[in-house]
Enzyme design. Structure first.
Site, PDB file in Angstrom:
ATOM      1  N   LYS A   8       0.860  -1.185   0.000  1.00 48.33           N
ATOM      2  CA  LYS A   8       0.000   0.000   0.000  1.00 48.33           C
ATOM      3  C   LYS A   8       0.893   1.231   0.000  1.00 48.33           C
ATOM      4  CE  LYS A   8      -2.327   3.600   1.815  1.00 48.33           C
ATOM      5  NZ  LYS A   8      -1.864   4.749   2.638  1.00 48.33           N
ATOM      6  N   GLY A  11       0.017   8.822  -0.922  1.00 49.62           N
ATOM      7  CA  GLY A  11       0.153   9.793  -1.998  1.00 49.62           C
ATOM      8  C   GLY A  11       1.345  10.709  -1.899  1.00 49.62           C
ATOM      9  N   GLY A  42      -3.882  11.442  -2.210  1.00 46.75           N
ATOM     10  CA  GLY A  42      -4.529  12.622  -1.655  1.00 46.75           C
ATOM     11  C   GLY A  42      -3.941  13.932  -2.129  1.00 46.75           C
ATOM     12  N   ASP A 159      -6.005   2.389   2.700  1.00 45.29           N
ATOM     13  CA  ASP A 159      -5.616   1.360   3.663  1.00 45.29           C
ATOM     14  C   ASP A 159      -6.646   0.227   3.685  1.00 45.29           C
ATOM     15  OD1 ASP A 159      -3.189   2.422   4.676  1.00 45.29           O
ATOM     16  OD2 ASP A 159      -4.298   3.815   5.931  1.00 45.29           O
ATOM     17  N   LYS A 214      -0.636   5.549  11.419  1.00 46.32           N
ATOM     18  CA  LYS A 214      -0.129   4.417  10.649  1.00 46.32           C
ATOM     19  C   LYS A 214      -0.118   3.139  11.485  1.00 46.32           C
ATOM     20  CE  LYS A 214       2.932   7.111   7.590  1.00 46.32           C
ATOM     21  NZ  LYS A 214       2.612   8.451   8.101  1.00 46.32           N
TER      22      LYS A 214
END
Length: 262
Positions: A8, A11, A42, A159, A214
């Site tokens: 993953k 941006g 994003g 996510d 995170k």
């Protein structure tokens, strides 16, 4: 075939052309390893909306996507961001295919909550398209735009999208960001974390801000997938290449401390 690793990517990397090239070089250096890349974008969305004079709002950390803006958001994520990543990987000599969550029914997407607008929640769907691409040695690059059963476009949290893809493929999940992993109070890498340790470090303030977000995402993903999740950085291409070959890199997050390690 080796089990695929699901990566993953946030941006922020789109603001650093050198880092993007280094990342794609690392992906291309492990041709024999099946990889799937799930991404957000994003910064590209915010730039486009600002250029159009539109306001970007977040509620509870999720971007509100009015139905009047979903076409623009789709263009930014499934268009500009997705094709920039795909092009960068192709340039490094690895075959890549740009997709969105709706292609081939990869994920089942429904509206999250009307207050968020065209924002969706997703779960694993049909793995056939990904399995076919991986068998033919393509690297799927998947944007977080979904298509609901109602035929509507939805903006999905990247996510959550990565977790859905990871659950479907039963492969390791790696959350990549601009930091090498979780650091302790002395700035040293913490190699592994479970729920209890993470909560203690967040309570003491050692883990805070964006890293706390995170870590919470990694814990949630580990619990949902019943697998370890790895937090690692995209800045060090050599370290990333080692990670993709199975070496220990970054921070391994294990929600229950009983799950078999990657």
């Amino acid at each position: 075939m080796l089990e695929p690793i699901v990566l993953k990517l946030g941006g922020a990397i789109f603001e650093n052309e050198t880092a993007l090239a280094n990342l794609c070089q690392a992906l291309a250096s492990v041709q024999e390893r099946p990889l799937v890349l799930v991404h957000g974008g994003g910064v590209i969305v915010e730039s486009l909306l600002a250029h159009l004079g539109l306001v970007s709002e977040k509620i509870e950390g999720l971007r509100v996507t009015p139905h009047t803006q979903i076409d623009y958001v789709t263009g930014a994520l499934a268009g500009t961001a997705n094709k920039k990543l795909t092009a960068a990987i192709l340039r490094q000599g690895r075959a890549a295919v740009g997709l969105c969550l709706g292609d081939g029914g990869l994920c089942r997407v429904t509206e999250l909550d009307a207050k968020f607008g065209a924002v969706g929640q997703c779960d694993s769907g049909d793995p056939e398209l990904l399995s076919t691409l991986l068998e033919q040695h393509y690297l799927p690059v998947i944007s977080s735009i979904g298509i609901g059963d109602d035929g509507q476009l939805y903006n999905v949290n990247a996510d959550q999208a990565a977790v859905a893809i990871g659950k479907m493929l039963q492969g390791p999940l790696v959350l990549l960001s601009d930091v090498p992993g979780v650091l302790d109070e002395n700035g040293q890498l913490i190699e592994s974390l479970d729920q209890s340790q993470a909560e203690q470090l967040m309570a003491s303030g050692t883990i805070h801000g964006g890293m706390a977000v995170k870590v919470k995402a990694a814990l949630d993903a580990s619990e949902a997938m019943q697998q370890v999740v790895i937090l690692a950085g995209w800045k060090d291409a050599d370290a990333l290449a080692k990670l993709l070959m199975g070496e220990s890199v970054g921070t391994t997050v294990n929600a229950t401390n009983t799950i078999e390690k990657y």
